[in-house]
Design a protein around this motif. Sequence first.
Motif, PDB file in Angstrom:
ATOM      1  N   HIS A   1     -91.830  -5.688  13.547  1.00  0.00           N
ATOM      2  CA  HIS A   1     -91.991  -5.098  11.835  1.00  0.00           C
ATOM      3  C   HIS A   1     -91.896  -4.052  11.038  1.00  0.00           C
ATOM      4  CE1 HIS A   1     -96.172  -6.717  13.564  1.00  0.00           C
ATOM      5  NE2 HIS A   1     -95.275  -7.430  15.227  1.00  0.00           N
ATOM      6  N   ALA A   2     -91.319  -2.405  11.989  1.00  0.00           N
ATOM      7  CA  ALA A   2     -90.459  -1.868  10.994  1.00  0.00           C
ATOM      8  C   ALA A   2     -89.431  -2.336  10.318  1.00  0.00           C
ATOM      9  CB  ALA A   2     -90.715  -0.749  12.184  1.00  0.00           C
ATOM     10  N   LEU A   3     -88.560  -3.276  11.360  1.00  0.00           N
ATOM     11  CA  LEU A   3     -87.729  -4.034  10.666  1.00  0.00           C
ATOM     12  C   LEU A   3     -87.524  -4.608   9.743  1.00  0.00           C
ATOM     13  CD1 LEU A   3     -85.229  -4.694  14.384  1.00  0.00           C
ATOM     14  CD2 LEU A   3     -85.726  -2.592  12.550  1.00  0.00           C
ATOM     15  N   TRP A   4     -88.629  -5.305   9.770  1.00  0.00           N
ATOM     16  CA  TRP A   4     -88.881  -6.267   7.894  1.00  0.00           C
ATOM     17  C   TRP A   4     -89.205  -5.614   8.015  1.00  0.00           C
ATOM     18  CZ3 TRP A   4     -94.764  -6.867   7.105  1.00  0.00           C
ATOM     19  CH2 TRP A   4     -94.854  -7.962   6.073  1.00  0.00           C
TER      20      TRP A   4
ATOM     21  N   ASP B   1     -82.470   2.742   9.625  1.00  0.00           N
ATOM     22  CA  ASP B   1     -80.589   2.404   9.470  1.00  0.00           C
ATOM     23  C   ASP B   1     -80.664   1.301   9.944  1.00  0.00           C
ATOM     24  OD1 ASP B   1     -81.955   5.135   8.211  1.00  0.00           O
ATOM     25  OD2 ASP B   1     -80.712   6.478   9.880  1.00  0.00           O
ATOM     26  N   ARG B   2     -79.479   1.606   9.160  1.00  0.00           N
ATOM     27  CA  ARG B   2     -78.455  -0.076   9.809  1.00  0.00           C
ATOM     28  C   ARG B   2     -78.570   0.083  11.462  1.00  0.00           C
ATOM     29  NH1 ARG B   2     -77.922  -4.352   7.662  1.00  0.00           N
ATOM     30  NH2 ARG B   2     -75.834  -5.788   7.811  1.00  0.00           N
ATOM     31  N   GLY B   3     -77.306   1.074  11.759  1.00  0.00           N
ATOM     32  CA  GLY B   3     -77.208   0.959  13.039  1.00  0.00           C
ATOM     33  C   GLY B   3     -78.719   0.671  14.244  1.00  0.00           C
ATOM     34  N   LYS B   4     -79.404   1.383  13.823  1.00  0.00           N
ATOM     35  CA  LYS B   4     -80.262   1.348  14.761  1.00  0.00           C
ATOM     36  C   LYS B   4     -81.225   0.225  15.064  1.00  0.00           C
ATOM     37  CE  LYS B   4     -81.394   6.739  14.819  1.00  0.00           C
ATOM     38  NZ  LYS B   4     -80.356   7.586  13.757  1.00  0.00           N
ATOM     39  N   GLY B   5     -81.298  -0.204  13.760  1.00  0.00           N
ATOM     40  CA  GLY B   5     -81.864  -1.880  14.119  1.00  0.00           C
ATOM     41  C   GLY B   5     -81.256  -2.834  14.901  1.00  0.00           C
TER      42      GLY B   5
ATOM     43  N   CYS C   1     -84.437  -9.738  12.437  1.00  0.00           N
ATOM     44  CA  CYS C   1     -83.556  -9.493  12.996  1.00  0.00           C
ATOM     45  C   CYS C   1     -82.278  -9.810  11.551  1.00  0.00           C
ATOM     46  CB  CYS C   1     -83.981 -10.544  13.356  1.00  0.00           C
ATOM     47  SG  CYS C   1     -83.862 -10.465  15.305  1.00  0.00           S
ATOM     48  N   ARG C   2     -83.070 -11.330  10.419  1.00  0.00           N
ATOM     49  CA  ARG C   2     -82.649 -10.746   9.346  1.00  0.00           C
ATOM     50  C   ARG C   2     -81.940 -10.417   8.578  1.00  0.00           C
ATOM     51  NH1 ARG C   2     -80.262 -15.779   8.017  1.00  0.00           N
ATOM     52  NH2 ARG C   2     -81.337 -15.745   6.047  1.00  0.00           N
ATOM     53  N   ARG C   3     -82.936  -9.271   7.999  1.00  0.00           N
ATOM     54  CA  ARG C   3     -82.814  -7.927   7.493  1.00  0.00           C
ATOM     55  C   ARG C   3     -81.799  -7.271   7.603  1.00  0.00           C
ATOM     56  NH1 ARG C   3     -84.831  -4.871   3.724  1.00  0.00           N
ATOM     57  NH2 ARG C   3     -86.929  -6.061   2.922  1.00  0.00           N
ATOM     58  N   TYR C   4     -81.072  -7.370   9.128  1.00  0.00           N
ATOM     59  CA  TYR C   4     -79.963  -6.449   9.604  1.00  0.00           C
ATOM     60  C   TYR C   4     -79.081  -7.150  10.278  1.00  0.00           C
ATOM     61  CZ  TYR C   4     -83.453  -2.444   9.237  1.00  0.00           C
ATOM     62  OH  TYR C   4     -84.134  -1.863   8.235  1.00  0.00           O
ATOM     63  N   GLY C   5     -79.031  -8.449   9.567  1.00  0.00           N
ATOM     64  CA  GLY C   5     -77.589  -9.048   9.988  1.00  0.00           C
ATOM     65  C   GLY C   5     -77.881  -9.959  11.727  1.00  0.00           C
TER      66      GLY C   5
END
Length: 749
Positions: free
Chosen positions: A554-557, A562-566, A616-620
């Motif tokens: 949910h946090a990734l959404w 940070d991008r690497g951590k995501g 997942c989509r947000r972080y590629g």
Amino acid sequence: MQPRSQAARSQQKARQTPHAQQERRHRVLAKGHPAMVDSIAGAITVKNLDLYYIVAPDAQIPVKGEHGFGLYFHDCRFLGGYEMTLGGLPPIVLASTAQRGYAALFELANPDLHCDGGQLIPKDELGIRWERILDAEQTCVREVLTIQNFGHEPHGFPLALHFGAGFEDIFNVRGLVPKNLGRCERPTWRDGSLHFVYHGADHVRRTATIGFLPAPDAMHRTAAEFRFDLAPGEKRTIAITIELRELSEEPEAEQMSQHPAFALEAFAGTVQADTEKWLEQHTKFDSDSLLLNSIMDRSLRDLAVLRSDLGNREYFAAGVPWYVALFGRDSLIVALEMLAFQPEIAAQTLRLLAGYQGRRTDRWREEQPGKILHELRVGELARAGNVPHARFYCTVDATPLFLLLLGRYAAWTGDVGLFRELREPVEKALGWIAKAGDGHGEGYVKYRTISESGLVNQGWKDSADAIVRTDGSIARPPIALVEVQGYVFAAKHAIADLYERIGERNSAIQLRGEAEKLRTRFNRDFWCEDLDTFALALEARGRPVAVVSSNPGHALWTGIADRGKGRRTVRRLMQDDMFNGWGVRTLASAERRYNPVGYHLGTVWPHDNALLAAGCRRYGEDGAALRIFTAIVEAAMHFRHHRLPEAMAGFQRNDFQVPVHYPVACHPQAWAAGAVPFLVTTCLGLEPDAFANKLRIVRPRLPDFVSRIELRGLRVGEASADLEFMRRADGAEVNIQKTSGQLSVEVGG
């Protein structure tokens, strides 16, 4: 009718023994499950607004035993028993369905019967068609029983209908509160109708009146008996009306009406037309996958069924049977899931919740100024003050989700007027967030239960054993959940954009600054390097609850990571101890407290996975999002009518090849019904900017099981678009078939 006074509540509590009070508190406070009753996984469910029916696949409601079946209205199970017998034996079920949502149809047959002096009626020679339709306007159920003799000989037999009405509050049915507070009258027969009456502790008289056409041949205490003598091929019908009433105990209260004759087909057509009219307002979906089309149709029809209204405002009730009520978190999330398909209900939900926003400090209800409601109940226990749920605020995430939905709604509709209208509730919500549990200046929104009947945990995983440490022990409050910090981050950015829209740039700058400071602290304090993911929460003294859970999804959404951590988090959550083949579990199977049928300790929730896929989509990580999409769709294939339940058991897919039912899961359930529409929105890359009359389509992707998806009438602001997506080896091709109004569609990789 208003809840009883504080003095009346005190008198009621005084009448309870200390043991009873302690038991009630334990059950409500430490609920590990939505209900403590037998499985309802195979139940047939019908609902029309606040009236709903839960029955076994053979159309029966057992007269005895602890179960969740029944006829419910306003948080009360009016009818808790309803059985049919033929010559003293139950019928055989051939088929059953509730495809239309507001109506159920059952085809039954007889077992071998020995009637009329021992004459045999062979199995399956009697056909029984049982139709049930809910009439929410009249608060009644309309039924028709059609019995036909398919044999070559005349048959005589008795048919009996047995009833039981306990008028249990929903908290009684769920096993969270031990018994009713009121008094039942003895059932009576008058003018050929069976009457059940209950005098509630909330000074409401609840009645169930069961009428028959034709009248029964014999009337027993709680049973109606009919005598049939059918020639070969002959059929007969019985019309049954079950009318529910809630009346004041005052002498001049309205009297119960008589049961009119009715035309079932005409009434069914009226309800069907209302459903179709509501569905017609949606973005239209089509694909070359029959399975996906069926799941989408089922999802939208389930949401039509889950519509409820309060104060002439519509919202999605959370789920049948346990949560047919306004729930802040649930109603907000499903409105978010549905923005691309039906944005209007989001505005109604926001206005409704703003009207119930906390105004004062009330420990009993966990109410605080600016806080958004968790749950609103209208049953006897809530109205009598025995539980605080008449207005219950025991949630930490509804307030930021309220703000986040308002921002996302504006992006889809270009409507800044709603923000202006709700300006005061918005600022009160921001004020609550600024103070929520943060006594040490870390800037995190936290919770700690202060009500004696509150929830130990106040995020979406709100069972008492949901937030656990690596050794299996329960985390100590105050607790800052990982996903809630993400909600706050996204909410502040969303509201900052709206402030900027109305020319208040300083307020926008302040909120964005607060959000970015939160992002920095979050990535420092919640990250667990050895786990390759974020902690489930921070507990007392800021210690990480370092278990692998789905919550970071949910946090990734929200984009706080940070991008690497995501990206590392996505890869960790897709490992085998989390991804079981039907979706991502709530807790990794390697964790000490993992339980595949623990409500929040290893189950798979469709809405949880839909939000994770968006992360997942947000972080590629598009491949992970498509893998989740495919798994959820394939799971839906194994459920009746392709209806996704609230949750599935967490067993590995390879073990059984079918998803294992969670025994007491709600179905239909709102945010589960919204999961696949949201997955479609996410994977097609739809990003609206209605203020700029623009729709961006970013990296559109289709899962392998579908080659074409078409959306017609997709609304962005006052304009709309018809779009076709074709799967290609490197992504998806977008064909802009038609636009209406001022709308530009931009497609990017």
